[in-house]
Design a protein around this motif. Sequence first.
Motif, PDB file in Angstrom:
ATOM      1  N   SER A  39      19.824 -28.081  18.946  1.00  0.00           N
ATOM      2  CA  SER A  39      20.967 -27.215  18.675  1.00  0.00           C
ATOM      3  C   SER A  39      21.839 -27.792  17.569  1.00  0.00           C
ATOM      4  CB  SER A  39      21.807 -27.022  19.944  1.00  0.00           C
ATOM      5  OG  SER A  39      22.270 -28.262  20.430  1.00  0.00           O
ATOM      6  N   ILE A  40      22.501 -26.899  16.846  1.00  0.00           N
ATOM      7  CA  ILE A  40      23.410 -27.276  15.779  1.00  0.00           C
ATOM      8  C   ILE A  40      24.823 -27.297  16.329  1.00  0.00           C
ATOM      9  CG2 ILE A  40      24.331 -26.588  13.523  1.00  0.00           C
ATOM     10  CD1 ILE A  40      21.595 -25.117  13.130  1.00  0.00           C
ATOM     11  N   ASN A  41      25.528 -28.384  16.047  1.00  0.00           N
ATOM     12  CA  ASN A  41      26.873 -28.552  16.591  1.00  0.00           C
ATOM     13  C   ASN A  41      27.883 -28.563  15.441  1.00  0.00           C
ATOM     14  OD1 ASN A  41      29.193 -29.275  17.911  1.00  0.00           O
ATOM     15  ND2 ASN A  41      28.284 -30.982  19.043  1.00  0.00           N
ATOM     16  N   PRO A  42      28.269 -27.380  14.929  1.00  0.00           N
ATOM     17  CA  PRO A  42      29.129 -27.326  13.730  1.00  0.00           C
ATOM     18  C   PRO A  42      30.521 -27.895  13.938  1.00  0.00           C
ATOM     19  CG  PRO A  42      28.878 -25.143  14.695  1.00  0.00           C
ATOM     20  CD  PRO A  42      27.938 -26.039  15.436  1.00  0.00           C
ATOM     21  N   LYS A  43      30.924 -28.089  15.184  1.00  0.00           N
ATOM     22  CA  LYS A  43      32.256 -28.633  15.437  1.00  0.00           C
ATOM     23  C   LYS A  43      32.286 -30.159  15.359  1.00  0.00           C
ATOM     24  CE  LYS A  43      33.920 -24.794  18.268  1.00  0.00           C
ATOM     25  NZ  LYS A  43      34.486 -24.382  19.577  1.00  0.00           N
ATOM     26  N   GLU A  44      31.103 -30.776  15.429  1.00  0.00           N
ATOM     27  CA  GLU A  44      31.043 -32.244  15.321  1.00  0.00           C
ATOM     28  C   GLU A  44      30.624 -32.596  13.892  1.00  0.00           C
ATOM     29  OE1 GLU A  44      29.374 -36.189  17.652  1.00  0.00           O
ATOM     30  OE2 GLU A  44      29.276 -34.207  18.589  1.00  0.00           O
ATOM     31  N   ILE A  45      31.606 -32.855  13.058  1.00  0.00           N
ATOM     32  CA  ILE A  45      31.377 -33.062  11.630  1.00  0.00           C
ATOM     33  C   ILE A  45      31.115 -34.536  11.339  1.00  0.00           C
ATOM     34  CG2 ILE A  45      32.405 -32.872   9.330  1.00  0.00           C
ATOM     35  CD1 ILE A  45      34.062 -30.528  10.414  1.00  0.00           C
ATOM     36  N   ILE A  46      30.003 -34.810  10.680  1.00  0.00           N
ATOM     37  CA  ILE A  46      29.669 -36.172  10.268  1.00  0.00           C
ATOM     38  C   ILE A  46      30.368 -36.505   8.961  1.00  0.00           C
ATOM     39  CG2 ILE A  46      27.800 -37.699   9.524  1.00  0.00           C
ATOM     40  CD1 ILE A  46      25.946 -36.117  11.405  1.00  0.00           C
ATOM     41  N   SER A  47      30.375 -35.556   8.018  1.00  0.00           N
ATOM     42  CA  SER A  47      31.053 -35.763   6.732  1.00  0.00           C
ATOM     43  C   SER A  47      31.647 -34.449   6.251  1.00  0.00           C
ATOM     44  CB  SER A  47      30.080 -36.295   5.678  1.00  0.00           C
ATOM     45  OG  SER A  47      30.700 -36.320   4.397  1.00  0.00           O
TER      46      SER A  47
ATOM     47  N   ALA B  72      16.425 -35.561  11.638  1.00  0.00           N
ATOM     48  CA  ALA B  72      16.812 -34.392  10.854  1.00  0.00           C
ATOM     49  C   ALA B  72      18.296 -34.453  10.533  1.00  0.00           C
ATOM     50  CB  ALA B  72      16.490 -33.111  11.611  1.00  0.00           C
ATOM     51  N   THR B  73      18.685 -33.737   9.480  1.00  0.00           N
ATOM     52  CA  THR B  73      20.090 -33.600   9.130  1.00  0.00           C
ATOM     53  C   THR B  73      20.318 -32.200   8.606  1.00  0.00           C
ATOM     54  OG1 THR B  73      21.932 -34.683   7.976  1.00  0.00           O
ATOM     55  CG2 THR B  73      19.898 -34.382   6.723  1.00  0.00           C
ATOM     56  N   ILE B  74      21.556 -31.727   8.719  1.00  0.00           N
ATOM     57  CA  ILE B  74      21.876 -30.376   8.271  1.00  0.00           C
ATOM     58  C   ILE B  74      23.209 -30.349   7.536  1.00  0.00           C
ATOM     59  CG2 ILE B  74      22.860 -29.818  10.548  1.00  0.00           C
ATOM     60  CD1 ILE B  74      22.072 -26.879  10.006  1.00  0.00           C
TER      61      ILE B  74
ATOM     62  N   MET C 194      29.030 -28.675   0.980  1.00  0.00           N
ATOM     63  CA  MET C 194      28.557 -28.674   2.364  1.00  0.00           C
ATOM     64  C   MET C 194      29.355 -29.620   3.240  1.00  0.00           C
ATOM     65  SD  MET C 194      24.392 -28.602   2.074  1.00  0.00           S
ATOM     66  CE  MET C 194      23.530 -27.023   1.935  1.00  0.00           C
ATOM     67  N   LYS C 195      29.392 -29.284   4.513  1.00  0.00           N
ATOM     68  CA  LYS C 195      29.783 -30.228   5.551  1.00  0.00           C
ATOM     69  C   LYS C 195      28.513 -30.645   6.284  1.00  0.00           C
ATOM     70  CE  LYS C 195      34.515 -28.635   6.390  1.00  0.00           C
ATOM     71  NZ  LYS C 195      35.485 -28.150   7.399  1.00  0.00           N
ATOM     72  N   ILE C 196      28.418 -31.932   6.542  1.00  0.00           N
ATOM     73  CA  ILE C 196      27.290 -32.436   7.313  1.00  0.00           C
ATOM     74  C   ILE C 196      27.699 -32.442   8.778  1.00  0.00           C
ATOM     75  CG2 ILE C 196      25.662 -34.323   7.634  1.00  0.00           C
ATOM     76  CD1 ILE C 196      25.551 -32.963   4.857  1.00  0.00           C
ATOM     77  N   VAL C 197      26.937 -31.760   9.618  1.00  0.00           N
ATOM     78  CA  VAL C 197      27.282 -31.647  11.029  1.00  0.00           C
ATOM     79  C   VAL C 197      26.143 -32.199  11.884  1.00  0.00           C
ATOM     80  CG1 VAL C 197      28.745 -29.652  10.568  1.00  0.00           C
ATOM     81  CG2 VAL C 197      26.370 -29.295  11.307  1.00  0.00           C
ATOM     82  N   LYS C 198      26.409 -32.316  13.150  1.00  0.00           N
ATOM     83  CA  LYS C 198      25.482 -32.984  14.059  1.00  0.00           C
ATOM     84  C   LYS C 198      24.424 -32.024  14.588  1.00  0.00           C
ATOM     85  CE  LYS C 198      25.645 -36.496  17.682  1.00  0.00           C
ATOM     86  NZ  LYS C 198      24.526 -36.027  18.501  1.00  0.00           N
ATOM     87  N   LEU C 199      23.235 -32.543  14.739  1.00  0.00           N
ATOM     88  CA  LEU C 199      22.161 -31.858  15.445  1.00  0.00           C
ATOM     89  C   LEU C 199      21.984 -32.524  16.800  1.00  0.00           C
ATOM     90  CD1 LEU C 199      19.554 -31.489  12.555  1.00  0.00           C
ATOM     91  CD2 LEU C 199      20.653 -29.605  13.755  1.00  0.00           C
ATOM     92  N   ASP C 200      21.984 -31.748  17.854  1.00  0.00           N
ATOM     93  CA  ASP C 200      21.869 -32.286  19.211  1.00  0.00           C
ATOM     94  C   ASP C 200      20.458 -32.078  19.765  1.00  0.00           C
ATOM     95  OD1 ASP C 200      24.541 -33.094  19.342  1.00  0.00           O
ATOM     96  OD2 ASP C 200      25.200 -31.114  20.032  1.00  0.00           O
ATOM     97  N   ASN C 201      20.069 -33.013  20.626  1.00  0.00           N
ATOM     98  CA  ASN C 201      18.846 -32.894  21.443  1.00  0.00           C
ATOM     99  C   ASN C 201      17.550 -33.134  20.688  1.00  0.00           C
ATOM    100  OD1 ASN C 201      20.547 -32.096  23.617  1.00  0.00           O
ATOM    101  ND2 ASN C 201      20.484 -29.984  22.866  1.00  0.00           N
TER     102      ASN C 201
ATOM    103  N   PHE D   4      22.841 -22.995   4.179  1.00  0.00           N
ATOM    104  CA  PHE D   4      22.589 -24.243   4.895  1.00  0.00           C
ATOM    105  C   PHE D   4      21.241 -24.809   4.476  1.00  0.00           C
ATOM    106  CE2 PHE D   4      20.758 -21.021   7.700  1.00  0.00           C
ATOM    107  CZ  PHE D   4      19.546 -21.585   8.096  1.00  0.00           C
ATOM    108  N   THR D   5      21.116 -26.127   4.640  1.00  0.00           N
ATOM    109  CA  THR D   5      19.870 -26.842   4.384  1.00  0.00           C
ATOM    110  C   THR D   5      19.610 -27.780   5.551  1.00  0.00           C
ATOM    111  OG1 THR D   5      20.128 -26.755   1.967  1.00  0.00           O
ATOM    112  CG2 THR D   5      18.674 -28.452   2.845  1.00  0.00           C
ATOM    113  N   ILE D   6      18.370 -27.769   6.017  1.00  0.00           N
ATOM    114  CA  ILE D   6      17.950 -28.671   7.088  1.00  0.00           C
ATOM    115  C   ILE D   6      16.774 -29.499   6.567  1.00  0.00           C
ATOM    116  CG2 ILE D   6      17.070 -28.881   9.450  1.00  0.00           C
ATOM    117  CD1 ILE D   6      18.191 -26.046   9.961  1.00  0.00           C
ATOM    118  N   ALA D   7      16.884 -30.812   6.622  1.00  0.00           N
ATOM    119  CA  ALA D   7      15.789 -31.706   6.247  1.00  0.00           C
ATOM    120  C   ALA D   7      15.282 -32.413   7.491  1.00  0.00           C
ATOM    121  CB  ALA D   7      16.253 -32.728   5.213  1.00  0.00           C
ATOM    122  N   ILE D   8      13.963 -32.472   7.619  1.00  0.00           N
ATOM    123  CA  ILE D   8      13.328 -33.067   8.799  1.00  0.00           C
ATOM    124  C   ILE D   8      12.245 -34.029   8.339  1.00  0.00           C
ATOM    125  CG2 ILE D   8      12.090 -32.595  10.952  1.00  0.00           C
ATOM    126  CD1 ILE D   8      13.062 -29.603  10.530  1.00  0.00           C
TER     127      ILE D   8
END
Length: 509
Positions: free
Chosen positions: A28-36, A424-426, A409-416, A434-438
């Motif tokens: 899941s994507i957690n847009p409220k938990e911002i990494i950067s 992965a990062t998004i 972009m804002k970098i946000v957390k991916l859960d689970n 959006f961009t997702i790299a895995i």
Amino acid sequence: MKIQNSIALFCAIIGFSAKSQNAIPIVSINPKEIISNEFIGSGIEFSAYPHADTDDSQWGKLMTDEKWQLVFDRVSFIKPKIARVMDQANWRYLKGFDATGNPIVDFESDQMKALYKLLDYCEKNKIIVILGEWGQPYKLHDTHLNLQNSFTGANDQKWIDLIVKNLDHLLNVKKYSCIKYYNLVNEPNGDWATTDGDFQQWKEGIQMLHKSIEKAGLGKKISIIGPDATDFNNPRSKYKGLDWAKQTALQIPDLVAAYDVHDYPSKESIRSGLFQKKFSDLVRFTDSVHKKPFILGELGLKGEPSSKKHLGDKFTSVDSQLSVYDYDYGVDMADALIQAINSGFDAIVAWDLDDAMHTKDDKGDKYQLKRWGMFNSLGKELTDDKADEDLRPWFYTWSVMTRNFTGDMKIVKLDNLSIDKVRATIGITTSGDFTIAIVNNSDAAANFTIDTKGLKLKSKLNKYLYSENNRPVDAKGYPVPIEKINLKGKRIPVSIPAKSVILYTTYQQ
């Protein structure tokens, strides 16, 4: 009857358990938990070819207009968001000293014109530039100027004044707005640096440089970045490697606008994920003291070279990473970039773009090339091997990720996502891109689903694949999407082969 019921219940439990174990994980994507939320993006170490830029250079003017265009075409595909441009005063504008000991400068020298060519490109393409000098000008880097005793260190006001004079010319006369940061001394904690690990000398130099920049009225145009330290323990230094970043945050936070460090991790530390943990802790510490952008100013992988056919290459110095020729390096560098982004770095700079930029100790010996690049633009001229000018595998993953992770972009957390060696990062924009790299750095294929609930989904996604047997390119060798995906529902099914990289992006570039 009771026995039959028990057997039926037992079979049902076993069946449910097996089904649960085989269930596809949902990430899941957690847009409220911002990494950067100060994200800049990734980029390249980009030098103005000090051995080949003019008729007077060690190799002559091998960097013709045609060669420059080759480089610029490739950089244009990468679309770097940031470039680190390190130099030496005596490579460019310092031409000696007059009878009273004052520096003689020439900002219209052929060497400076080569630098302008590079900076003109960065200006036109809106690439943020970290400008700096490897260290104080001294004899090792020059064959015709006797500079051995001309400067006394990073805290020599004469050198600081020379730097500021150059900055004034670049910012006010040439009007380069792309130059945002200045880096005083490369890796000052190293025993190879002109500061030789002397934190106090470096700190005094930063204090003097900050004061001089303000006095010259340049403070609104250029900021200082530091400490530029590497994860190396110089026994003569008061502080260990990356502790320099902590001490910068503790002692002189108001003098630097951004922190930066370098790292050359082992392949194992990348594949195990230890790299991300180390830097998550460091970024978390500096954020807790005085939050500001944190840049990984050089990133490459140390380790045993695996390209056996290149081990006997007479043009290769010991300061090289011959794995750049190998497919796996593209996976490892993508993994390192994903971990760096997830650890909280706001920008990451790859070391480096082109083998032709540097030699060991920068003495200009073509038999001592620093082989770290995505290609060697002077392969034919230097090694009589035209094929060495070809793009190497890691160009694929670094360029695809750099192009599609943008500064808005804002970098946000991916859960689970808890599959071993799968990371992965998004990055998400407010406009809905959006961009997702895995990366899958394991020896087995992996399957999971990304729940995109909460994203502003667009109709199509570009999917890029970097795998050993399938990594599509165009006629120039540049990566192209393997497919366009029509989004249906709110989930992206992911099936990623072992030792490979996938990138999904809404960008249609």
